[in-house]
Design a protein around this motif. Structure first.
Motif, short mmCIF file in Angstrom:
data_model
loop_
_atom_site.label_atom_id
_atom_site.label_comp_id
_atom_site.label_asym_id
_atom_site.label_seq_id
_atom_site.Cartn_x
_atom_site.Cartn_y
_atom_site.Cartn_z
N GLY A 55 -5.55 -120.77 -57.71
CA GLY A 55 -6.62 -120.55 -57.16
C GLY A 55 -6.29 -119.49 -55.75
N VAL A 56 -5.14 -119.36 -55.44
CA VAL A 56 -4.81 -118.57 -54.30
C VAL A 56 -4.47 -117.33 -54.71
N THR A 57 -5.37 -116.36 -54.78
CA THR A 57 -5.29 -115.06 -55.43
C THR A 57 -5.13 -113.66 -54.50
N GLU A 58 -5.28 -113.58 -53.27
CA GLU A 58 -5.10 -112.80 -52.22
C GLU A 58 -3.57 -112.91 -51.88
N ARG A 59 -3.02 -111.59 -51.87
CA ARG A 59 -1.61 -111.49 -51.53
C ARG A 59 -1.28 -112.06 -50.07
N ASP A 60 -2.26 -111.71 -49.12
CA ASP A 60 -1.97 -112.31 -47.55
C ASP A 60 -2.24 -113.99 -47.56
N ASP A 61 -2.89 -114.72 -48.71
CA ASP A 61 -2.71 -115.99 -48.57
C ASP A 61 -1.73 -116.40 -49.04
N ILE A 62 -0.96 -115.83 -50.07
CA ILE A 62 0.23 -116.18 -50.91
C ILE A 62 1.31 -116.13 -49.65
N GLU A 63 1.35 -115.06 -49.13
CA GLU A 63 2.40 -115.00 -48.03
C GLU A 63 2.58 -115.96 -46.80
N GLN A 64 1.18 -116.41 -46.64
CA GLN A 64 0.99 -117.22 -45.52
C GLN A 64 1.52 -118.68 -45.98
N LEU A 65 1.27 -119.10 -47.20
CA LEU A 65 1.71 -120.39 -47.84
C LEU A 65 3.37 -120.09 -47.67
N LEU A 66 3.87 -119.16 -48.37
CA LEU A 66 5.42 -119.07 -48.07
C LEU A 66 5.84 -118.95 -46.78
N LEU A 67 5.18 -118.62 -45.99
CA LEU A 67 5.74 -118.37 -44.50
C LEU A 67 5.45 -119.80 -43.65
N CYS A 68 4.89 -120.59 -44.38
CA CYS A 68 4.27 -121.97 -43.82
C CYS A 68 5.24 -122.54 -42.83
N GLY A 69 5.08 -122.67 -41.70
CA GLY A 69 5.74 -123.52 -40.83
C GLY A 69 6.82 -122.44 -40.02
N THR A 70 6.89 -121.05 -40.21
CA THR A 70 7.79 -120.17 -39.76
C THR A 70 6.96 -119.36 -38.84
N SER A 71 7.60 -118.53 -38.19
CA SER A 71 7.21 -117.41 -37.37
C SER A 71 6.49 -116.39 -38.01
N GLY A 72 5.16 -115.91 -37.95
CA GLY A 72 4.50 -114.71 -38.50
C GLY A 72 5.13 -113.33 -38.47
N LEU A 121 6.41 -110.88 -54.03
CA LEU A 121 5.14 -110.50 -53.98
C LEU A 121 4.96 -109.14 -54.39
N ARG A 122 5.86 -108.61 -54.99
CA ARG A 122 5.80 -107.16 -55.30
C ARG A 122 4.79 -106.75 -56.38
N ASP A 123 4.48 -107.49 -57.35
CA ASP A 123 3.69 -107.33 -58.43
C ASP A 123 2.48 -108.15 -58.20
N SER A 124 2.14 -108.58 -57.11
CA SER A 124 1.08 -109.81 -57.04
C SER A 124 -0.38 -108.77 -57.25
N HIS A 125 -0.43 -107.57 -57.22
CA HIS A 125 -1.33 -106.82 -57.22
C HIS A 125 -2.18 -106.99 -58.88
N MET A 126 -1.06 -107.40 -59.71
CA MET A 126 -1.72 -107.26 -61.03
C MET A 126 -2.39 -108.36 -61.40
N PHE A 127 -2.44 -109.60 -60.74
CA PHE A 127 -2.88 -110.93 -61.13
C PHE A 127 -3.79 -111.20 -59.68
N ARG A 128 -5.04 -110.62 -59.74
CA ARG A 128 -5.92 -110.74 -58.57
C ARG A 128 -7.14 -111.72 -59.23
N GLN A 129 -7.32 -111.89 -60.47
CA GLN A 129 -8.12 -112.99 -61.05
C GLN A 129 -7.45 -114.15 -61.40
N ARG A 130 -8.08 -115.20 -61.35
CA ARG A 130 -7.17 -116.48 -61.80
C ARG A 130 -7.30 -116.65 -63.22
#
Length: 377
Positions: A137-154, A167-176
């Motif tokens: 259910g996390v479809t946006e690239r920015d949200d996925i990056e935020q989860l992967l960077l959890c607890g570290t400096s932005g 994250l390079r090919d994440s634009h291919m899967f925008r729909q769940r």
């Protein structure tokens, strides 16, 4: 036809006999019923500490089993043959689950392109990590990056650069649904239509992916956060900011005593009994006979399986030589002396394959100082 439901309340149904530990709260010799003087008058030894079981007239003692705890993330380095240079692994099992075995979830860092892939049960091949996030259910690239960077400096440039291949090919899967269909095509049983594949993927993500966090849709975001934490631990090792986990450290181990061992065996036996009850009910319905739950229960299954496991020490429903079968879990209690009986009751064992040539788990570890007897265990 309209479904009809009949209810028959039965006050007590006998499911079988379970051995009771000597001097436990259910034993007749418990301290709440008899004090030390009364037990000695009754013919019991005043130095007997209990903690063993009496099976067929023989005293059986549990040998505690050392293992890595469930639901904890560990990062390891892989060998040269593996496509992954490092992996983050967790063995997940729910606290109130009816399952006796844990579900392994692995995130691997590919040597070839630096992408992270996820391996999980009932999926034939590794799936890109961003596809799993999208399926959760996390479809946006920015949200996925935020989860992967959890607890570290932005503004951690080095970490963002290391995550870029994932994250390079994440634009291919925008729909769940597209991500779910991608996972469904790689399941062990592939559905003929997209709808069935999507439904199968949802079931796998709910039941097999990190089941200790829950089995319904409300736990999907929590599972995504947990995967983000696993990936972050993996990347910190890749970037040499933390060391790999030492699986031989005593701080990373847990010791299973009689309670958890009996619980795992009880779950396996109950699963078999449930299947036998189901078969009995289905047979009665097919023949048009009345359903009697008390008759469908076969208590000798519980009694005989428990007695067999205690008598032989082969723990679990697997055959003695099967992969994952545990042997020597219960042993005849040594009564050569009082010290020998105490020593035997405190012994700890590792289930290592005899043919395995791994030396590390068999060696003494610094963290065992003051915890384990170097000569005995």
């Amino acid at each position: 036809p309209q479904e009809q439901t009949e209810r028959h309340d039965s006050s007590q149904v006998f499911f079988g006999s379970i051995p009771i530990m000597v001097r436990s709260s259910f034993c007749n010799l418990t301290s709440s019923r008899y004090n030390k003087e009364q037990r000695v008058k009754a013919g019991e030894c005043e130095f007997d500490e209990g903690g063993y079981f009496i099976i067929g007239g023989l005293e059986k003692i549990f040998v505690s089993q050392e293992k890595l705890p469930d639901n904890e993330v560990y990062v390891y380095e892989k060998n040269k043959i593996s496509p992954f240079s490092h992996i983050a692994q967790v063995r997940s099992i729910g606290e109130h689950s009816g399952r006796s075995s844990a579900s392994a979830c692995v995130i691997g860092y590919q040597k070839s392109d630096g992408k992270m892939q996820l391996q999980m049960p009932q999926i034939r091949q590794a799936v890109p990590l961003y596809v799993v996030f999208c399926a959760l259910g996390v479809t946006e690239r920015d949200d996925i990056e935020q989860l992967l960077l959890c607890g570290t400096s932005g503004d951690d440039v080095e970490m963002k650069r290391a995550l870029a291949p994932t994250l390079r090919d994440s634009h291919m899967f925008r729909q769940r649904n597209i991500a779910l269909d991608y996972i469904g095509k790689r399941a062990t049983i592939v559905g003929p239509t997209a709808e069935k594949r999507i439904e199968a993927a949802k079931q796998i993500l709910a039941r097999e992916l990190l089941p200790h966090l829950g089995n319904d849709d409300s736990a999907l975001l929590e599972k995504a956060c947990f995967l983000g934490r696993m990936a972050l631990n993996l990347m910190l090792v890749i970037l040499k900011r933390r060391s790999i986990d030492d699986r031989d450290s005593f701080g990373s181990k847990c010791v299973e005593l009689a309670g958890p061992l009996m619980e795992s065996l009880f779950k396996q036996i109950m699963r078999q009994m449930t299947e036998e009850i189901r078969k009995g009910v289905v047979s009665s319905v097919a023949k048009g006979k009345p359903i009697h739950f008390a008759v469908a229960v076969k208590p000798n299954i519980m009694t005989n399986k428990m007695r067999y496991s205690f008598a032989t020490g082969n723990w679990g429903m697997q055959r003695a030589g099967a992969v994952g079968a545990r042997t020597g879990v219960t042993q005849p209690l040594s009564r050569q002396s009082h010290s020998a009986a105490l020593s035997h009751s405190r012994r700890v064992d590792q289930q290592l394959a005899r043919e395995g040539k791994v030396a590390k788990p068999r060696q003494l570890h610094n963290t065992q100082w003051g915890m384990m007897c170097a000569a005995e265990t």
